[in-house]
Design an enzyme around this catalytic site. Structure first.
Site, PDB file in Angstrom:
ATOM      1  N   SER A 158      -5.919 -71.847   0.796  1.00 26.04           N
ATOM      2  CA  SER A 158      -6.598 -71.275   1.937  1.00 26.04           C
ATOM      3  C   SER A 158      -5.861 -70.027   2.423  1.00 26.04           C
ATOM      4  CB  SER A 158      -6.731 -72.343   3.014  1.00 26.04           C
ATOM      5  OG  SER A 158      -7.778 -72.032   3.880  1.00 26.04           O
TER       6      SER A 158
ATOM      7  N   ASP B 150     -17.649 -74.517  -0.490  1.00 24.32           N
ATOM      8  CA  ASP B 150     -16.486 -74.547   0.389  1.00 24.32           C
ATOM      9  C   ASP B 150     -16.889 -73.939   1.732  1.00 24.32           C
ATOM     10  OD1 ASP B 150     -14.051 -73.860   1.758  1.00 24.32           O
ATOM     11  OD2 ASP B 150     -12.992 -73.875  -0.156  1.00 24.32           O
TER      12      ASP B 150
ATOM     13  N   HIS C 170     -13.296 -78.232   0.825  1.00 23.20           N
ATOM     14  CA  HIS C 170     -12.410 -77.074   0.862  1.00 23.20           C
ATOM     15  C   HIS C 170     -11.340 -77.154  -0.208  1.00 23.20           C
ATOM     16  CE1 HIS C 170     -10.284 -73.691   2.370  1.00 23.20           C
ATOM     17  NE2 HIS C 170      -9.305 -74.370   2.938  1.00 23.20           N
TER      18      HIS C 170
END
Length: 535
Positions: A249, A475, A503
């Site tokens: 991320s 996602d 995710h």
């Protein structure tokens, strides 16, 4: 925009894994499982720190220091980590300069945790990891060891996590108190009139001023570029000529920044749940709004495909019912078992969190059923609190404060709150359910008291070896198009696409992704070009 939270989950050009949002953003600490499964592992690994502080480390820093790239930083690059036992792992504190322009000045302590490789005879080296955020604790992330990274990586690598400057167990920024952050998290994410917009601006400015008052000069020096420079000092202190790195991320932005600053020091890199660093704040927020809507519709379809779904019988009915619930919460918050009510802002966060991991979809169904049928907000509030790291007695870390503070240092293209309504049409087209909240994320940093000072970088990492980038089709927080874009921008980017929900891609059920990642990190086997994997 929503926040980032477990990955691990940004910036005049937003760089974060999940953009800065009205609710302080959706911290994407990429794997929600870390919060749940890793919690017991983390507490066992960290809480015994003082009790076992004298246990000798099984591995030490190199006797011969590695050279610094800048002679003025030689003392930092030459340092040897003094490892101490913390549970079954090893902990140390890395020293870095507060201000890289003044290396002889004040220092910052960076907390580091190492999970020694399970099979010392097959050890490859150190794998530095970051869970996302910004604001996620790499120390807690690494402490989960094989539960987070699997036996293959945990056997072959010392898993090394660090809390970035300003975060967690490193010298942390201090902002306000529980009541101040509660008020900020619960505020209306899509204010309807001038008075509500003024309150949003005032709350953000007030919270930012509390960070300045509580943190001093540190709050001006917690940018992603500074954290990336810290990583190179960590690399040297670990005795590694090249940095092997796994970022999730926001950690993909941190990793790409490192690769741009130190391309010849890049080892084997994996960037999972990638951020597109070339986009403006507005472009990132708009695409993320679309990503959360896509993920919501995937969840609703799963719900309505079963008989008895509280949301109706079609996807359109279901998303409309959720928007209706949020509108109701704005007018009249729901009671909970405590003295806090479920507001629209908290309700939205409670809906967002389960979209990060498909296994949490039943929790969302239960929470929505309770809210719609019983007029109670207990379960949605619990999900929102998990998102924000809020416990019964207050916030358990400073991740939400760090998220906002780092984002506002990383980019400076916010717009005034009164200018946001002009953006409504395109944001509501991208996300009828959450669009206006994402639109208001464009103004968050406009009232933040500390402004960016670092020049923006085009992240191409010219001269670096292959860098593996992973994107997932549905996602919510880091849409697939961002991974595609980052892989194209990096001179040596190698894209892996996972067709699935949730995710990030690693250890999300795709053997194809896991084998490719492990083959690259452990054996140096570059994945097939444009590899496509199932869920």
């Amino acid at each position: 925009m929503p926040p980032e939270q477990p990955h691990g989950t940004p910036p005049a050009k937003q760089r974060s894994a999940v953009l800065v949002g009205v609710l302080i953003g959706v911290l994407v600490f990429a794997l929600i499982g870390l919060v749940v499964v890793g919690a017991k592992v983390i507490s066992n690994a960290l809480d015994q720190d003082d009790a076992s502080a004298e246990r000798p480390s099984p591995s030490a820093s190199p006797k011969e220091p590695l050279p610094a790239t800048d002679p003025k930083l030689a003392a930092y690059y030459d340092q040897k980590l003094s490892w101490r036992g913390c549970g079954s792992n090893d902990c140390a504190t890395l020293q870095v300069p507060l201000d890289y322009a003044k290396p002889a000045g004040e220092k910052v302590g960076i907390a580091v945790l190492k999970v020694p490789a399970g099979d010392r005879s097959e050890r490859v080296g150190s794998l530095v990891v970051n869970p996302g955020g910004p604001g996620g604790s790499g120390v807690q992330f690494a402490a989960a060891g094989k539960y987070q990274f699997g036996n293959d990586l945990a056997d072959h690598f010392d898993i090394v996590g660090f809390d970035p400057r300003g975060v967690g167990r490193s010298d942390p920024i201090t902002c306000g108190g529980t009541s101040e952050l509660d008020e900020l998290m619960a505020m209306d994410p899509d204010p309807d009139d001038e008075a509500e917009r003024d309150r949003m601006t005032a709350l953000t400015r007030q919270f930012g001023n509390s960070c300045v008052a509580g943190s001093g000069d540190l709050v001006q020096h917690i940018s992603t570029q500074e954290a990336a420079r810290d990583m190179d000092i960590l690399r040297a202190a670990l005795g590694e000529p090249k940095l092997d790195y796994f970022g999730f991320s926001y950690g993909t932005y941190l990793g790409a920044t490192y690769a741009e600053l130190f391309p010849t020091n890049v080892g084997r890199f994996v960037l999972d749940g990638a951020v597109d660093p070339s986009l403006s704040n507005a472009e990132l927020s708009l695409e993320q709004a679309r990503g959360f809507e896509t993920a919501l519709r995937a969840y609703v379809k799963d719900c309505v495909d079963d008989d008895g779904c509280i949301l109706g019988s079609t996807v359109d009915q279901g998303t409309a019912r959720i928007r209706e619930l949020l509108d109701q919460l704005e007018k009249e918050p729901l009671p909970t078992g405590g003295d806090r009510e479920l507001t629209e802002g908290l309700g939205m966060m409670g809906i967002w969190l389960p979209l990060y991991a498909k296994e949490r979809w039943p929790d969302l169904t239960d929470a929505l059923t309770q809210a719609i049928e019983d007029d109670r907000g207990d379960d949605l509030l619990a999900l929102a609190d998990l998102y924000a790291s809020r416990g019964d007695d207050g916030y358990t870390d400073n991740s939400m404060a760090a998220l906002l503070a780092v984002n506002c240092l990383d980019h400076g293209d916010s717009i005034a709150t009164e200018a946001v309504p002009a953006e409504f049409a395109k944001f509501e087209a991208a996300s009828p359910t959450f669009g206006r909240a994402f639109a208001f994320s464009l103004s968050t940093c406009s009232s933040w008291p500390v402004k960016p000072v670092e020049p923006e970088l085009a992240l191409t990492a010219k001269g670096a070896p292959p860098i593996v980038v992973i994107g997932t089709t549905r996602d919510p927080a880091t849409p697939l198009v961002w991974a595609q874009a980052l892989a194209a921008q990096l001179d040596s980017g190698q894209l892996i696409t996972r067709d699935g929900d949730g995710h990030t891609g690693f250890r999300q059920g795709s053997e194809c992704v896991d084998d490719a990642v492990q083959g690259w990190l452990v054996s140096g086997r570059v994945p097939k070009p444009d590899l496509k994997c199932g869920p």
